[in-house]
Design a protein around this motif. Sequence first.
Motif, PDB file in Angstrom:
ATOM      1  N   LEU A 282       0.830  -1.214   0.000  1.00  0.00           N
ATOM      2  CA  LEU A 282       0.000   0.000   0.000  1.00  0.00           C
ATOM      3  C   LEU A 282       0.862   1.262   0.000  1.00  0.00           C
ATOM      4  CD1 LEU A 282      -2.817  -1.097   2.474  1.00  0.00           C
ATOM      5  CD2 LEU A 282      -3.014  -0.791   0.008  1.00  0.00           C
ATOM      6  N   CYS A 285       2.031   1.810  -3.459  1.00  0.00           N
ATOM      7  CA  CYS A 285       0.940   2.319  -4.301  1.00  0.00           C
ATOM      8  C   CYS A 285       0.689   3.795  -4.034  1.00  0.00           C
ATOM      9  CB  CYS A 285      -0.325   1.507  -4.062  1.00  0.00           C
ATOM     10  SG  CYS A 285      -0.253  -0.165  -4.736  1.00  0.00           S
ATOM     11  N   CYS A 313      -5.581  -0.650  -4.185  1.00  0.00           N
ATOM     12  CA  CYS A 313      -4.452  -0.324  -5.075  1.00  0.00           C
ATOM     13  C   CYS A 313      -4.908   0.054  -6.483  1.00  0.00           C
ATOM     14  CB  CYS A 313      -3.502  -1.512  -5.173  1.00  0.00           C
ATOM     15  SG  CYS A 313      -2.798  -2.034  -3.596  1.00  0.00           S
ATOM     16  N   ALA A 316      -3.367   3.118  -8.329  1.00  0.00           N
ATOM     17  CA  ALA A 316      -1.939   2.939  -8.632  1.00  0.00           C
ATOM     18  C   ALA A 316      -1.765   1.972  -9.797  1.00  0.00           C
ATOM     19  CB  ALA A 316      -1.199   2.424  -7.403  1.00  0.00           C
TER      20      ALA A 316
END
Length: 707
Positions: A282, A285, A313, A316
């Motif tokens: 995370l 991301c 996510c 991203a």
Amino acid sequence: MQTFLIVPTGVGVGLTSTCLGLIRALDMAGIRAGFMKPFYQGELNADHQGEDRSNLLVSRTLGRTLVPAIEQSVVEKMIGDGHQDELLEQLVSMKNDSANGYDVLIVESLVPTSQSSYAPQLNAAIAQALDARVIVISTADIDHLEGLADKLDLMTQSFGGTGATRTLGYILNRVKGAVENGDLSDQALRTRITQSLHAQSTHLGGDDFHLIGAIPFNETLSAPRTIDVAHVLGARIVNQGEALHRRVKRVSLCARTVKNILSVLTPDTLIVTPGDREDILLASCLSAMNGVPLAGVVLTGGFNPEPHVLELCHNAFAGGLPILAVETDSFETVQRLTRMSTEIPPDDHERSEQVMATVARHLDIDWLRQHFAVQHTERLSPAAFRYQLVKKAQKAQKRIVLPEGTEPRTIQAAIICQTRGIAQCILLARREEVEVVARTRGLTLPDDLQIINPETIRSHYITPMVERRKGKLTPQLAEAQLQDTVVLGTMMLALGEVDGLVSGAIHTTANTVRPAFQLIKTAPNFSLVSSIFFMLLPEQVVVYGDCAINPDPTAQELAEIAIQSADSAASFGIEPRVAMISYSTGESGTGTDVDKVREATRIARERRPDLMIDGPLQYDAAAIESVGKQKAPDSKVAGQATVFVFPDLNTGNTTYKAVQRSANVISVGPMLQGLNKPVNDLSRGALVEDIIYTIALTAIQAQGTAG
């Protein structure tokens, strides 16, 4: 026909890359170079299932069909059976096929390895059989040159030593301690190396065994794509994203808490982390969503993130962040990455082009031109065109304003142009915004790159702008229009504070050229502004005009476009042979459109009797020699045109895009013609390289002549 055998001192010196760079450098010198790799080596081709990696890379990079290499088992059997002479006879036949149509032939030798112990003896036999001059390739460390003389002496002994007629010179690749665009110029670097070698051995350091080039080590050129990492690791692709384009310059094994890994979340870094560390995934991301182009994330240990974590996510992933998953643990994964080959995969065209251009840039082209001198036909190859662009721009030393000062590609192009001395670039933007873009992309801003905040200078141009557009603008309207940085940059150009302007990476053509029409005006002797594209065809560069500005020019205007285009071609080293394009050749057709082209040809010839201009000509009659001889046998232009003038914008724009996209041809432009001062437009899909060359041609235009 001259033949040159390129011999490495060992594995990992960048043999094929250097061959490609040498071919590019010779092309820059106007010399056509062919390539041949005679013998396959299985130990160097483990990933290519029987196909020779060098041949694959060269054929795909240069778009050529090459003679296949002879299988290693065949070579070893013929040598073992005492049939080496027959093997060499076969080699001569391969040479004849490979050399057809070229001025010189570059032959890649065998690499000395533990499995190819016969390489030195066979390389010597190859040189004799092909009557080839020898160029040795090695690596070096600028701070530790003491063993290099012995290495070169040892490698050349099979060919008579460094003082022999057959041994021509050497190239040092991946030179450690030398920095690309650093304090040492190419000449200074070569001088330092040759003086050191001469101190070690009197046979070295002179021109009898010439240092042809020293190519600094460049981390970027050794960086694999994320997709290459996936193939090496046998990874499962969780999200491909931009894995085909992002590159891995650093690998970071992350198993610490998030606050302790922030320093490694940097551009081009590949994060390796256990697959159950959702916090690190995370954090990566979030970093990507904030503009940091990570190379990707590798999740180890066979763990799969939970679906709800992957959902977090999503943005991203949509932004291109590659995610890979492997079964191996983190330590083993990193170990495999450290052992990954630095050779260029045959399908990595972007990297092979960058490597080829970098090697060529650091070779002694003037020396090559002198020692590889051949008689060749008049042509300007794409490589020679780009080389001349850069050299002439460096000589011109012009100031080019870039109104799109926060656009990432523009910033990168400005950095490269400033560093290489192509132009003195001026970015219109707030410095802190430029610094953020540079930081997130791992770019270093040169100290002498000028960045001007538009807010601090805008008021200076209100009065001059009102004066230039007297009766059409009030001070209030001028101030409003100057909020547009393209208008602001155009005023800087109009007042002579800069020498040229390049825009269009995020603006339309109209946004770029409208202020120029209003504030710069046309040059003396011209009544209109037109455009050309330089089309970098495989064998030569030609000019297309007008493909961007005038929708339906009259015969008079078309004649003016032809003259402008011919003069532009000549100023960039292209001998102008102007074809006025139509759907009919000569007197065979009638109709309003073909009559316009016929009349434009007459006017252009009358105005400029010194130019070779013919028309109307169909495109094939203008471009293809055999067709030109058939359809227009008396024409000096047909079949050998270098400047193609289209009858209207519809025809010109459609043709240039069709050629560009269908034939994968690079086009540089549009370059505007007929203005008092140079303003040039970019495609909104322009690559960094496109912007660099457009800046260069703008600098040359600003010089007035390209001589």
